[in-house]
Design an enzyme around this catalytic site. Structure first.
Site, PDB file in Angstrom:
ATOM      1  N   GLY A 178       0.822  -1.198   0.000  1.00  0.00           N
ATOM      2  CA  GLY A 178       0.000   0.000   0.000  1.00  0.00           C
ATOM      3  C   GLY A 178       0.859   1.252   0.000  1.00  0.00           C
ATOM      4  O   GLY A 178       2.031   1.231  -0.399  1.00  0.00           O
ATOM      5  N   CYS A 179       0.301   2.348   0.453  1.00  0.00           N
ATOM      6  CA  CYS A 179       1.029   3.620   0.490  1.00  0.00           C
ATOM      7  C   CYS A 179       2.327   3.457   1.272  1.00  0.00           C
ATOM      8  O   CYS A 179       2.335   2.984   2.405  1.00  0.00           O
ATOM      9  CB  CYS A 179       0.155   4.701   1.131  1.00  0.00           C
ATOM     10  SG  CYS A 179       1.004   6.282   1.340  1.00  0.00           S
ATOM     11  N   TYR A 180       3.433   3.872   0.679  1.00  0.00           N
ATOM     12  CA  TYR A 180       4.728   3.641   1.318  1.00  0.00           C
ATOM     13  C   TYR A 180       4.953   4.474   2.561  1.00  0.00           C
ATOM     14  O   TYR A 180       5.850   4.191   3.360  1.00  0.00           O
ATOM     15  CB  TYR A 180       5.890   3.794   0.348  1.00  0.00           C
ATOM     16  CG  TYR A 180       5.891   4.977  -0.596  1.00  0.00           C
ATOM     17  CD1 TYR A 180       5.393   6.222  -0.248  1.00  0.00           C
ATOM     18  CD2 TYR A 180       6.436   4.837  -1.881  1.00  0.00           C
ATOM     19  CE1 TYR A 180       5.437   7.288  -1.121  1.00  0.00           C
ATOM     20  CE2 TYR A 180       6.485   5.889  -2.771  1.00  0.00           C
ATOM     21  CZ  TYR A 180       5.984   7.121  -2.392  1.00  0.00           C
ATOM     22  OH  TYR A 180       6.023   8.174  -3.271  1.00  0.00           O
ATOM     23  N   TRP A 181       4.152   5.509   2.795  1.00  0.00           N
ATOM     24  CA  TRP A 181       4.321   6.300   4.007  1.00  0.00           C
ATOM     25  C   TRP A 181       4.219   5.429   5.257  1.00  0.00           C
ATOM     26  O   TRP A 181       5.048   5.510   6.150  1.00  0.00           O
ATOM     27  CB  TRP A 181       3.271   7.400   4.076  1.00  0.00           C
ATOM     28  CG  TRP A 181       3.390   8.470   3.046  1.00  0.00           C
ATOM     29  CD1 TRP A 181       4.455   8.731   2.231  1.00  0.00           C
ATOM     30  CD2 TRP A 181       2.390   9.438   2.716  1.00  0.00           C
ATOM     31  NE1 TRP A 181       4.176   9.802   1.416  1.00  0.00           N
ATOM     32  CE2 TRP A 181       2.937  10.263   1.683  1.00  0.00           C
ATOM     33  CE3 TRP A 181       1.104   9.710   3.176  1.00  0.00           C
ATOM     34  CZ2 TRP A 181       2.215  11.324   1.137  1.00  0.00           C
ATOM     35  CZ3 TRP A 181       0.388  10.762   2.630  1.00  0.00           C
ATOM     36  CH2 TRP A 181       0.937  11.564   1.615  1.00  0.00           C
TER      37      TRP A 181
END
Length: 223
Positions: free
Chosen positions: A50-53
């Site tokens: 998912g979102c790498y953050w």
């Protein structure tokens, strides 16, 4: 950061506020039955979830992790991409994180266990939370035979555990290279702890890490 990047990030912030979805429910994944043999030097692992953050944010708080870098993996080796291009969803790349770790402190198998316990739902195909598209798929990119053996065995183990209702769809992919994301996206969680998206989707993951793996949690993130 380009203006188009800013527009995309503003959209994510609005989505975080408006979305009726809840953050994924953490599930304590089983201890790996098969782990990669530890070496005596720092090693590297690549995860897409998912979102790498959030992926980078969680791994940076794991003891034994020396560095977690947001970027892109899974696409053609000779193709150069960035956030704007990958966000279109047709490049083959996934938002990913390169984790440099000391296997004498935390094993590859333990990183897998953390990944599936608090970061990525292995049953959602081409999406995680509010983020949809192949660029948000969950995938593992083994970098050597030991990682490949451990990752394959663990995905089978997850499927047999009965902990998740749906089938395991996390992909095991051939590693074709890793490209760093722009500086703006690096250490995003630690630099923007009050960002609406971070508060809604990623801080619960960090809290789950602290609760479920207290011996491996550290307050100060890796550099």
């Amino acid at each position: 950061m380009r203006r188009s990047d800013g527009i995309a990030l503003a959209f994510l912030a609005a989505l975080a506020v408006a979305s009726p979805l809840r953050a994924e429910r953490p599930i304590l994944a089983p201890v790996p039955a098969i782990d990669a043999a530890p070496g005596s030097k720092l090693e590297t692992a690549i995860f897409a979830g998912g979102c790498y953050w959030g992926v980078e944010g969680v791994f940076s708080h794991v003891k034994g992790v020396h560095l977690a870098v947001s970027g892109f993996a899974g696409g053609p080796r000779d193709r150069k991409v960035d956030y704007e291009r990958v966000s279109q969803g047709d490049t083959g790349f996934a938002e990913s994180v390169r984790v440099t770790y000391d296997p004498r402190q935390v094993s590859y198998g333990t990183l897998l266990r953390i990944f599936f316990s608090v970061i990525a739902d292995p049953t959602t195909l081409n999406y995680q939370g509010p983020d949809h598209g192949t660029q948000y798929r969950s995938a593992l990119f083994p970098l050597n035979g030991e990682q490949d053996r451990a990752a394959r065995a663990y995905l089978v183990q997850l499927g047999r555990s009965g902990l998740w209702e749906g089938p395991i769809v996390t992909r095991l992919e051939r590693f074709t290279g890793f490209q760093d994301a722009d500086d703006y996206h690096q250490n995003f969680l630690s630099k923007n702890p009050r960002h609406p998206y971070i508060l809604r989707w990623d801080m619960p993951k960090l809290a789950a890490l602290k609760t479920m793996f207290p011996a491996l949690y550290r307050d100060r993130p890796s550099a």
